[in-house]
Design a protein around this motif. Structure first.
Motif, PDB file in Angstrom:
ATOM      1  N   VAL A 199      19.623  20.100 -19.445  1.00 35.69           N
ATOM      2  CA  VAL A 199      19.106  19.374 -18.290  1.00 35.69           C
ATOM      3  C   VAL A 199      18.512  18.068 -18.810  1.00 35.69           C
ATOM      4  O   VAL A 199      17.589  18.081 -19.624  1.00 35.69           O
ATOM      5  N   VAL A 200      19.084  16.946 -18.357  1.00 33.93           N
ATOM      6  CA  VAL A 200      18.703  15.642 -18.899  1.00 33.93           C
ATOM      7  C   VAL A 200      18.234  14.750 -17.757  1.00 33.93           C
ATOM      8  O   VAL A 200      18.898  14.665 -16.719  1.00 33.93           O
ATOM      9  N   ALA A 201      17.104  14.085 -17.939  1.00 34.98           N
ATOM     10  CA  ALA A 201      16.633  13.146 -16.911  1.00 34.98           C
ATOM     11  C   ALA A 201      17.546  11.927 -16.899  1.00 34.98           C
ATOM     12  O   ALA A 201      18.009  11.459 -17.942  1.00 34.98           O
ATOM     13  N   LEU A 202      17.790  11.424 -15.699  1.00 29.70           N
ATOM     14  CA  LEU A 202      18.736  10.327 -15.523  1.00 29.70           C
ATOM     15  C   LEU A 202      18.129   9.376 -14.500  1.00 29.70           C
ATOM     16  O   LEU A 202      17.506   9.825 -13.541  1.00 29.70           O
ATOM     17  N   PRO A 203      18.323   8.036 -14.660  1.00 30.77           N
ATOM     18  CA  PRO A 203      17.880   7.150 -13.582  1.00 30.77           C
ATOM     19  C   PRO A 203      18.605   7.510 -12.279  1.00 30.77           C
ATOM     20  O   PRO A 203      19.793   7.885 -12.327  1.00 30.77           O
ATOM     21  N   ALA A 204      17.916   7.409 -11.162  1.00 33.14           N
ATOM     22  CA  ALA A 204      18.509   7.825  -9.887  1.00 33.14           C
ATOM     23  C   ALA A 204      19.805   7.076  -9.598  1.00 33.14           C
ATOM     24  O   ALA A 204      20.780   7.655  -9.101  1.00 33.14           O
ATOM     25  N   ALA A 205      19.850   5.769  -9.927  1.00 34.18           N
ATOM     26  CA  ALA A 205      21.050   4.987  -9.645  1.00 34.18           C
ATOM     27  C   ALA A 205      22.225   5.483 -10.485  1.00 34.18           C
ATOM     28  O   ALA A 205      23.372   5.514 -10.029  1.00 34.18           O
ATOM     29  N   ALA A 206      21.934   5.888 -11.732  1.00 39.99           N
ATOM     30  CA  ALA A 206      22.993   6.410 -12.601  1.00 39.99           C
ATOM     31  C   ALA A 206      23.512   7.739 -12.057  1.00 39.99           C
ATOM     32  O   ALA A 206      24.714   8.012 -12.079  1.00 39.99           O
ATOM     33  N   ALA A 207      22.590   8.569 -11.556  1.00 35.45           N
ATOM     34  CA  ALA A 207      22.997   9.854 -10.992  1.00 35.45           C
ATOM     35  C   ALA A 207      23.922   9.639  -9.797  1.00 35.45           C
ATOM     36  O   ALA A 207      24.955  10.303  -9.658  1.00 35.45           O
ATOM     37  N   ALA A 208      23.574   8.691  -8.936  1.00 33.99           N
ATOM     38  CA  ALA A 208      24.405   8.413  -7.761  1.00 33.99           C
ATOM     39  C   ALA A 208      25.770   7.886  -8.186  1.00 33.99           C
ATOM     40  O   ALA A 208      26.812   8.254  -7.621  1.00 33.99           O
ATOM     41  N   PHE A 209      25.776   7.024  -9.202  1.00 37.21           N
ATOM     42  CA  PHE A 209      27.022   6.464  -9.729  1.00 37.21           C
ATOM     43  C   PHE A 209      27.922   7.586 -10.282  1.00 37.21           C
ATOM     44  O   PHE A 209      29.117   7.664  -9.957  1.00 37.21           O
ATOM     45  N   ILE A 210      27.331   8.476 -11.080  1.00 38.05           N
ATOM     46  CA  ILE A 210      28.113   9.578 -11.672  1.00 38.05           C
ATOM     47  C   ILE A 210      28.637  10.502 -10.576  1.00 38.05           C
ATOM     48  O   ILE A 210      29.772  10.979 -10.636  1.00 38.05           O
ATOM     49  N   GLU A 211      27.816  10.706  -9.554  1.00 39.44           N
ATOM     50  CA  GLU A 211      28.256  11.545  -8.432  1.00 39.44           C
ATOM     51  C   GLU A 211      29.523  10.974  -7.789  1.00 39.44           C
ATOM     52  O   GLU A 211      30.461  11.701  -7.474  1.00 39.44           O
ATOM     53  N   ARG A 212      29.528   9.638  -7.588  1.00 39.09           N
ATOM     54  CA  ARG A 212      30.695   9.015  -6.956  1.00 39.09           C
ATOM     55  C   ARG A 212      31.912   9.078  -7.871  1.00 39.09           C
ATOM     56  O   ARG A 212      33.031   9.315  -7.429  1.00 39.09           O
ATOM     57  N   VAL A 213      31.673   8.847  -9.157  1.00 36.62           N
ATOM     58  CA  VAL A 213      32.772   8.931 -10.124  1.00 36.62           C
ATOM     59  C   VAL A 213      33.345  10.350 -10.129  1.00 36.62           C
ATOM     60  O   VAL A 213      34.562  10.562 -10.119  1.00 36.62           O
ATOM     61  N   GLN A 214      32.463  11.318 -10.108  1.00 35.46           N
ATOM     62  CA  GLN A 214      32.906  12.716 -10.124  1.00 35.46           C
ATOM     63  C   GLN A 214      33.716  13.041  -8.866  1.00 35.46           C
ATOM     64  O   GLN A 214      34.661  13.822  -8.911  1.00 35.46           O
ATOM     65  N   ALA A 215      33.331  12.407  -7.738  1.00 32.65           N
ATOM     66  CA  ALA A 215      34.036  12.665  -6.481  1.00 32.65           C
ATOM     67  C   ALA A 215      35.380  11.940  -6.427  1.00 32.65           C
ATOM     68  O   ALA A 215      36.137  12.114  -5.466  1.00 32.65           O
ATOM     69  N   GLY A 216      35.691  11.126  -7.435  1.00 30.57           N
ATOM     70  CA  GLY A 216      37.020  10.528  -7.494  1.00 30.57           C
ATOM     71  C   GLY A 216      37.082   9.031  -7.226  1.00 30.57           C
ATOM     72  O   GLY A 216      38.169   8.455  -7.173  1.00 30.57           O
ATOM     73  N   ALA A 217      35.923   8.376  -7.059  1.00 24.67           N
ATOM     74  CA  ALA A 217      35.931   6.926  -6.845  1.00 24.67           C
ATOM     75  C   ALA A 217      36.369   6.210  -8.131  1.00 24.67           C
ATOM     76  O   ALA A 217      36.112   6.698  -9.229  1.00 24.67           O
ATOM     77  N   THR A 218      37.047   5.055  -7.989  1.00 25.02           N
ATOM     78  CA  THR A 218      37.297   4.235  -9.175  1.00 25.02           C
ATOM     79  C   THR A 218      35.956   3.704  -9.667  1.00 25.02           C
ATOM     80  O   THR A 218      34.972   3.634  -8.912  1.00 25.02           O
TER      81      THR A 218
END
Lengths: 260, 295
Positions: A199-218
């Motif tokens: 479990v790693v702390a992440l900046p909120a903006a990075a978490a949102a970015f990774i979420e979108r990448v994971q969902a398939g966004a370019t």
């Protein structure tokens, strides 16, 4: 009503009488014997939740957790025989459980713990070799068109509460919450490496970015809607550090490209 | 099918469990087992714990399997259920057995789910011609889908049903006779059930189809009292094997000869070496039978 329908109903509703047709060799009241089954069912399911949510449990104490879990178990018995995932609805239940309202962060701690369970048991996958990553990510002009396929054993959680600090404080012998401000927002990256879940702390903006990448966004699309303050290079570096990229596709709508 | 085949060795291409003592595989012990490779006859796992996509459970089990024989023990099939078997669950079992090629697969003579809910407990059924026919249909389906014989475990029960017309041992013998399945003789369950129902455990064991036994389970029980103050034993798997169960085990071995024997422990898990000590005790009794039984 069949024998098992009556038996099953009485297992989870202590207000119902002992099912009919039960006997004991010595003529003793079968209700006390039936109570063994009632107890086995409830205790085993409460124990299953306690195993999946150790920090949630520690935050409220064994007695509170046991009582809360028992309400959940009787209201929402497992629908699946795979108990590892029995906690899927537990965080939502905790969020709406009035006696826990004084701990508004409790439900998100439960969400984090459930995410850890999912990440622990997610499919295995080989990360892309460094040479391929370097070739694909090395050309800044192509980056916006790339779609990353992330490792199945990865998830992020964004919370208005200090879920990472609350969780981390319980990973040591002497739990000390004095330095934790539960009301400060935190995001977590949950990943598996070498069979362990981190479990790693992440900046909120990075978490949102990774979420979108994971969902398939370019990468370009994920960056275009990024929250203020996103350090995209740092977010990508985090994914690389955890060897979390298993394939990279290029351009086009999501369904048209193939895994490398 | 009237021929009783000892099922631990009867499946085509499936080697039998060795007639030694085995242990349940606990996540907390995996590291020590892989590092020290203790002399354990086999390991047993609960099937449902490994019905996950990937991760450390599979990694560990694959490594254990590379060094030890394996028994896969199901707890969620609900063979005694009134409802049809869950075909999706059977599919998952088939995949798991295909992946790990265990020497034995076993399940319980009990039900564990109904009406879409799963109770995570082994619940009792009446012993009647109707339930016998249903259990046989379910065992037939399991063996057909998994393409191998299964071992059926005798239950630990706390109540009896007024409608029962068959004895438990008689019921089990008939399931074995009709389906060709094997028997997992849980000696603790036999002792617990016979105590709870005021019957003689040795007579019960002798009435079982002992020629079909492919594996034995030993475990600890907890002691309560029923409403009349009589002993009510709980199949808790949370304590060492009781002396009375060791004695019944020795009695069974006199009739069976050496048989693969699992020490079961699911609660209050002690250090690995404590369980290894119980396995050694079982191996001592197995060796005694080995010497006593003529070749």
């Amino acid at each position: 009503m069949t024998t098992q329908t009556e038996f099953a109903a009485a297992l989870l509703d202590a207000g119902l009488p002992c099912p009919p047709g039960l006997v004991a060799w010595n003529g003793s009241d079968p209700a006390l014997r039936f109570a063994v089954y009632r107890n086995n069912v409830v205790v085993s399911l409460v124990d299953a939740l306690a195993d999946s949510f150790p920090v949630t449990r520690a935050l409220v104490g064994d007695d509170f957790f046991g009582a809360m879990a028992q309400v959940y178990v009787t209201a929402a018995p497992p629908r699946s025989r795979l108990l590892a995932f029995y906690g899927e609805g537990f965080a939502d239940f905790v969020a709406a459980f009035p006696p826990a309202a004084a701990l508004p962060w409790l439900a998100d701690v439960a969400r984090l713990e459930m995410l850890r369970v999912r990440v622990c048991h997610a499919a295995d996958a080989e990360p892309l070799p460094d040479a391929e990553l370097a070739a694909l990510l090395g050309d800044p002009g192509r980056l916006p068109l790339l779609r990353l396929v992330l490792h199945p054993a990865l998830g992020v959680l964004r919370s208005p509460h200090a879920v990472v600090d609350l969780w981390a404080a319980h990973q040591v012998e002497e739990v000390d919450l004095s330095a934790v401000d539960p009301a400060s927002a935190q995001a977590a990256l949950v990943v598996r490496a070498g069979g362990e879940v981190y479990v790693v702390a992440l900046p909120a903006a990075a978490a949102a970015f990774i979420e979108r990448v994971q969902a398939g966004a370019t990468l370009g699309d994920a960056f275009a809607v990024a929250e203020p303050g996103l350090d995209a290079a740092d977010a990508l570096a985090t994914l690389l550090r955890w060897r979390a990229i298993v394939a990279i596709g290029e351009g086009g709508p999501e369904h048209e490209w193939q895994h490398e | 099918m009237t021929t009783i085949v000892p099922c631990a060795s009867s499946a085509a291409g499936v080697a039998a469990l060795p007639a030694r003592a085995g242990l349940g595989l606990k996540p907390a012990h995996v590291r020590q087992i892989l590092d020290t490779r203790p002399a354990v006859g086999f390991f047993e796992v609960h099937a449902e714990n490994y019905m996950v996509a990937g991760g450390p459970f599979h990694e560990h089990l694959a490594r254990i399997r590379a060094h030890y024989p394996l028994s896969i023990h199901g707890v969620g099939l609900s063979i005694g259920g009134e409802e049809p078997l869950d075909e999706a669950h059977l599919d998952r079992l088939a995949a798991l057995l295909g992946r790990y090629a265990p020497q034995a697969f076993s399940e319980h003579l009990a039900w564990s789910g109904h009406g879409g809910a799963f109770f995570n407990d082994l619940l009792p059924l009446p012993w009647t011609p109707q339930t016998l026919a249903r259990v046989c249909d379910h065992v037939d389906r399991v063996q057909e889908r998994l393409r191998r014989p299964m071992l059926l475990e005798n239950p630990a029960t706390y109540v009896e049903f007024a409608e029962s017309t068959l004895g438990e041992a008689e019921f089990i013998a008939e399931v074995v006779r009709r389906t060709g399945c094997g028997l997992l003789l849980d000696v603790n369950n036999a002792y617990v059930s016979c105590t709870n129902h005021g019957s003689d455990a040795r007579a019960y064991v002798q009435a079982l189809p002992l020629g079909a036994v492919g594996e034995i389970h030993l475990a600890g029980f907890a002691r309560q009292q029923d409403a009349a103050g009589a002993d009510l034993l709980i199949d808790s798997h949370g304590s060492p094997v009781d002396r009375a169960v060791w004695a019944l085990y020795a009695f069974a071995l006199e009739r069976l000869g050496p048989t693969p024997t699992l020490i079961e422990r699911d609660h209050d898990i002690p250090p690995f070496d404590t369980l290894l000590g119980e396995a050694r005790e079982a191996e001592r009794l197995l060796a005694a039978r080995d010497e006593a039984v003529p070749a």
